[in-house]
Design an enzyme around this catalytic site. Structure first.
Site, PDB file in Angstrom:
ATOM      1  N   ASP A  73       0.813  -1.202   0.000  1.00  0.00           N
ATOM      2  CA  ASP A  73       0.000   0.000   0.000  1.00  0.00           C
ATOM      3  C   ASP A  73       0.856   1.265   0.000  1.00  0.00           C
ATOM      4  O   ASP A  73       0.442   2.298  -0.531  1.00  0.00           O
ATOM      5  CB  ASP A  73      -0.922   0.005   1.216  1.00  0.00           C
ATOM      6  CG  ASP A  73      -2.116  -0.924   1.032  1.00  0.00           C
ATOM      7  OD1 ASP A  73      -2.292  -1.446  -0.088  1.00  0.00           O
ATOM      8  OD2 ASP A  73      -2.851  -1.130   2.006  1.00  0.00           O
ATOM      9  N   ASN A 147      -4.419   8.270   2.876  1.00  0.00           N
ATOM     10  CA  ASN A 147      -4.701   7.497   4.097  1.00  0.00           C
ATOM     11  C   ASN A 147      -4.924   8.382   5.312  1.00  0.00           C
ATOM     12  O   ASN A 147      -5.995   8.372   5.907  1.00  0.00           O
ATOM     13  CB  ASN A 147      -3.545   6.529   4.388  1.00  0.00           C
ATOM     14  CG  ASN A 147      -3.832   5.123   3.937  1.00  0.00           C
ATOM     15  OD1 ASN A 147      -4.886   4.830   3.398  1.00  0.00           O
ATOM     16  ND2 ASN A 147      -2.873   4.233   4.154  1.00  0.00           N
ATOM     17  N   ASP A 177       0.656  10.253  22.719  1.00  0.00           N
ATOM     18  CA  ASP A 177       1.711  10.229  21.706  1.00  0.00           C
ATOM     19  C   ASP A 177       1.330  10.960  20.429  1.00  0.00           C
ATOM     20  O   ASP A 177       2.174  11.095  19.530  1.00  0.00           O
ATOM     21  CB  ASP A 177       2.078   8.780  21.364  1.00  0.00           C
ATOM     22  CG  ASP A 177       2.854   8.103  22.472  1.00  0.00           C
ATOM     23  OD1 ASP A 177       3.152   8.785  23.473  1.00  0.00           O
ATOM     24  OD2 ASP A 177       3.173   6.910  22.354  1.00  0.00           O
ATOM     25  N   ALA A 189      -5.491   1.574   8.270  1.00  0.00           N
ATOM     26  CA  ALA A 189      -4.043   1.765   8.404  1.00  0.00           C
ATOM     27  C   ALA A 189      -3.704   2.092   9.865  1.00  0.00           C
ATOM     28  O   ALA A 189      -4.127   1.391  10.782  1.00  0.00           O
ATOM     29  CB  ALA A 189      -3.588   2.859   7.445  1.00  0.00           C
ATOM     30  N   ALA A 191      -4.753   4.256  11.964  1.00  0.00           N
ATOM     31  CA  ALA A 191      -5.893   4.489  12.856  1.00  0.00           C
ATOM     32  C   ALA A 191      -6.443   3.187  13.432  1.00  0.00           C
ATOM     33  O   ALA A 191      -6.932   3.154  14.560  1.00  0.00           O
ATOM     34  CB  ALA A 191      -7.001   5.239  12.109  1.00  0.00           C
TER      35      ALA A 191
END
Length: 303
Positions: A73, A147, A177, A189, A191
Site C-alpha cells: 500500500d 490514508n 503520543d 491503516a 488508525a
C-alpha cells in the site's frame, strides 16, 4: 467512465526482486499488445528492447493513461501523490504485506490487467485530505494524504499535550503520543492500530484516533468529511511533534504553530477487476471467518 489505455506507467521498487519480476513481466506483456510501458530512468532492469519508454515519474500524471503500482500500500500511496489532481486511474498489484489498496495478486496479474485493458473494471473514487501546517514565523507547509495525516510526538519517553478543534469549536485537551486523522480509506491503516473503526471506503467520514492516550476516556471519534480540523500544541507544556502525510514528513509542529486538516478538491481513482468485494478483501487480510464456521475462504451468500 471508460478509459483507453495506450501508455501505462509502472511504479515500484525494483530492488525488491518480486517487484522487479512483475515489472519485467508486465512490460513484455504490454509490448506484445502494442501498449507502451512508461518507466522512470532510475529503474535499472533488463527490459526487452523497445518495450519501455523511460521518462521521469514526475511526468507520469501527464503522459500516462493508467498507473500500475507494484508493491504494498505504501507504493500505491506514493503513486497517488504523483497523480493527485489528475484524471489518471491506478491499479494496485500486491507484492507487499497486507495490501488493502493493492488488491490484484501476482497469480492473476496478467489476466486481471488484460480484463482492465479490455474495459471491464469498476471505478473506485477515493477522497484525499489536505494538510496545512502554519508555522508561527509565517511559513505554510502543505501536503495531501490518501490514508492519513498523523501528528506524532517528537521526543521519545515523554507524552505530548495538545488541543483539537473541529469547525472552530474546542473538542478536547489530549495527553499522549499524538493523533491520527484518517480518511475512510485510511481507517484500515495506522488508525486501526489505535483502536479506530473500520470504515467503508465510500462513506464520507473521517476518523480522529488518539495515539496511546494517557486518559482512557480519550477515544477515537468519527466526524463528517468536509470538517475543518485544527490541532495545536498546548501552551502550558513544552511539547513538539512531527506531522506526516501518508508517512512522509512535512514539518514539525511546535508551540505557536497550527495544523489544519480539510478535505482536498482532488480525488484519486482506483480500478478493480470484475468481482471486487471489499468484505472479501477484509476477510482475506484480517483472517476473518476462520474457526468453527469455516475456513479463511469461506463464502456465504445471502439469497
Amino acid at each position: 467512465m471508460s478509459h483507453s489505455f495506450q501508455s501505462i506507467a509502472l511504479v515500484g521498487r525494483p530492488t525488491d526482486l518480486r517487484v522487479a519480476d512483475c515489472m519485467l513481466s508486465l512490460a513484455g506483456h504490454f509490448y506484445s499488445k502494442g501498449v507502451r510501458a512508461l518507466v522512470d530512468p532510475g529503474v535499472n532492469l533488463d527490459f526487452p528492447p523497445d518495450s519501455v519508454l523511460f521518462c521521469p515519474e514526475a511526468s507520469f500524471a501527464t503522459r500516462a493513461d493508467l498507473i500500475i503500482a507494484i508493491g504494498g500500500d505504501g507504493t500505491l500511496l506514493y503513486a497517488a501523490r504523483l497523480v493527485a489532481g489528475y484524471a489518471v486511474p491506478m491499479l494496485g498489484i500486491n507484492r507487499g504485506r497486507l495490501g488493502f489498496l493493492t488488491d490484484v495478486t501476482r497469480d492473476s496479474m496478467l489476466d486481471d490487467v488484460d480484463t482492465v485493458l479490455a474495459g471491464s473494471y469498476s471505478e473506485d473514487r477515493r477522497s484525499l485530505l489536505a494538510a496545512r501546517l502554519e508555522k508561527s514565523g509565517g511559513e505554510s507547509l502543505r501536503a495531501l494524504a490518501l490514508n492519513d495525516v498523523v501528528v506524532n510526538k517528537w521526543e521519545t519517553g515523554r507524552t505530548m499535550d495538545f488541543e483539537t478543534f473541529i469547525n472552530g469549536r474546542f473538542v478536547n485537551s489530549h495527553g499522549g503520543d499524538g493523533m491520527v486523522i484518517a480518511t475512510a480509506t485510511g481507517s484500515t491503516a495506522y488508525a486501526l492500530s489505535c483502536g479506530g473503526p473500520i470504515v467503508e471506503p465510500d462513506l464520507d467520514v473521517w476518523v480522529m484516533a488518539p495515539i496511546c492516550p494517557h486518559t482512557l476516556s480519550d477515544r477515537p471519534i468519527v466526524v463528517r468529511a468536509g470538517s475543518k480540523i485544527q490541532l495545536r500544541i498546548s501552551d502550558r507544556f513544552e511539547s513538539r511533534a512531527q506531522v506526516t502525510c501518508d508517512g512522509s514528513a512535512i514539518g514539525e509542529l511546535e508551540q505557536g504553530d497550527n495544523l489544519y486538516v480539510e478535505g482536498a478538491d482532488a480525488r484519486i481513482t482506483l480500478l478493480h477487476p470484475p468481482g471486487y468485494d471489499y468484505y472479501r478483501l477484509l476477510r482475506s487480510k484480517l483472517h476473518w471467518g476462520r474457526g468453527a464456521y469455516g475456513g479463511a475462504n469461506d463464502q456465504r451468500d445471502i439469497e
